[in-house]
Design an enzyme around this catalytic site. Structure first.
Site, PDB file in Angstrom:
ATOM      1  N   LYS A 161       0.844  -1.192   0.000  1.00 32.95           N
ATOM      2  CA  LYS A 161       0.000   0.000   0.000  1.00 32.95           C
ATOM      3  C   LYS A 161       0.883   1.248   0.000  1.00 32.95           C
ATOM      4  O   LYS A 161       1.843   1.355   0.765  1.00 32.95           O
ATOM      5  CB  LYS A 161      -0.899   0.003   1.236  1.00 32.95           C
ATOM      6  CG  LYS A 161      -1.950  -1.089   1.245  1.00 32.95           C
ATOM      7  CD  LYS A 161      -3.139  -0.716   0.394  1.00 32.95           C
ATOM      8  CE  LYS A 161      -4.287  -1.684   0.598  1.00 32.95           C
ATOM      9  NZ  LYS A 161      -5.506  -1.256  -0.116  1.00 32.95           N
ATOM     10  N   LYS A 260     -14.107  -7.794  -5.706  1.00 36.61           N
ATOM     11  CA  LYS A 260     -14.432  -8.340  -4.390  1.00 36.61           C
ATOM     12  C   LYS A 260     -15.905  -8.722  -4.363  1.00 36.61           C
ATOM     13  O   LYS A 260     -16.762  -7.938  -4.764  1.00 36.61           O
ATOM     14  CB  LYS A 260     -14.145  -7.313  -3.294  1.00 36.61           C
ATOM     15  CG  LYS A 260     -12.723  -6.778  -3.274  1.00 36.61           C
ATOM     16  CD  LYS A 260     -12.565  -5.713  -2.190  1.00 36.61           C
ATOM     17  CE  LYS A 260     -11.161  -5.119  -2.196  1.00 36.61           C
ATOM     18  NZ  LYS A 260     -10.931  -4.248  -3.360  1.00 36.61           N
TER      19      LYS A 260
END
Length: 340
Positions: A161, A260
């Site tokens: 990230k 997702k």
């Protein structure tokens, strides 16, 4: 893919619908600013001696995932649910999101039990198998990041990230990864935190550090800049709920998608989108928010059709027995007795 005629033949008995929102502790190992209060929505569908179970994660930073929003959604469709529907009808009743995902999972679980088949057989997909996964390194402060890296040797693929601070912060994180894990296959995720100038500045730096895929570098409102961008590696979109019907627009801007189940509304929708993505030449990263073992077991039914699988952090309802599947190793192993 699944047979709609068979599905209709299995949906002929009224259902009793139970839905609960259960608090869970925040996932372990997350960034320092992860909210402490999380919750999962749990659905049980009972009828003709069978029970289908489904679960999905409510993200604490989304108003649409609040307990009140979920309760209102469920109240608006309870009558339709009681009449027994198939997963194919859910998109007509609910928008994408965790409630639809949990209901979709519960319906497939119920249909599998009614038919005497495993869910993967009903779905027409390969039998779930252990799959290598990508481990996420969240936005940790530097000392914790170094500790995470020292314990990441079992994972050949990492997702880093970026984007929370200045360019120098991103570069320091990249340097730390390559200092500890020069061998790792590496992707980066900016979570839409850069502007166009920063993206141009970071692309060569990412290439120097051996980054192979970049996820969501720009806010979606600025993503038109990606149409003409020359890139040294694929750039993929993190699908929000508003993106699911617009893969044609994404093809012009991105090289792939992060999909997702909870975001797009369940396994049924996810499998259809993955088929469309393959037809359009889009790379698919199958991801998940922090998840219970039950919801992750359902996600793994889509894993054979994905190019990459991003393992979630584990959530567990306090006071309940530890379920037999923890998706935190270098290979995610399906728990075939847990769902479907």
């Amino acid at each position: 893919m699944f047979d709609p005629v068979l599905l209709r033949s299995l949906t002929g008995t009224p259902l009793r619908v139970q839905c609960a929102v259960l608090p869970v502790p925040a996932p372990d190992g997350g960034a320092v600013d992860v909210p402490r209060e999380w919750a999962v929505v749990r659905v049980r569908l009972r009828g003709a001696g069978s029970t289908g179970r489904g679960e999905a994660t409510l993200l604490p930073y989304l108003e649409a995932d609040s307990r009140e929003a979920v309760s209102e959604q469920l109240a608006s469709i309870e009558a339709e649910l009681a009449r027994v529907i198939s997963p194919l009808q859910l998109p007509d009743l609910l928008p994408p999101g965790p409630l639809r995902s949990a209901l979709d999972t519960a319906l497939w679980d119920l249909l599998a039990k009614r038919s005497g088949q495993r869910a993967w057989e009903l779905l027409g997909v390969p039998r779930p198998r252990p799959v290598p996964v990508v481990r996420t390194l969240p936005l940790l402060e530097h000392t914790r990041l170094e500790s995470e890296l020292r314990h990441s040797d079992g994972f050949s693929s990492l997702k880093l990230k970026l984007g929370a601070g200045a360019v120098e912060d991103d570069l320091a994180r990249l340097d730390a990864v390559r200092r500890h894990r020069p061998d790792a296959w590496l992707m980066a995720d900016a979570d839409g935190g850069w502007d166009v100038d920063r993206l141009h500045a970071m692309l060569p730096k990412l290439a120097e550090h051996g980054v192979r895929v970049l996820e969501q570098p720009l806010p979606e409102a600025e993503s038109s800049a990606l149409v003409t961008l020359r890139r040294p590696f694929p750039i993929i979109a993190d699908l929000s709920r508003g993106d699911i019907g617009d893969l044609g627009r994404l093809v012009a801007r991105y090289d792939g998608i992060n999909l997702k189940l909870d975001a797009v509304g369940g396994l049924t929708t996810a499998l259809a989108m993955m088929e469309q993505a393959e037809q359009r030449g889009l790379l698919v990263l199958l991801g998940s928010p922090p998840a219970t073992a039950r919801s992750w077991a359902a996600t793994l039914h889509a894993a054979p059709a994905a190019d990459l699988v991003n393992v979630p952090q584990t959530l567990r309802v306090p006071g309940e027995p530890h379920e037999p599947q923890r998706p935190n190793g270098p290979r995610a192993r399906p728990a075939t007795d847990l769902w479907g």
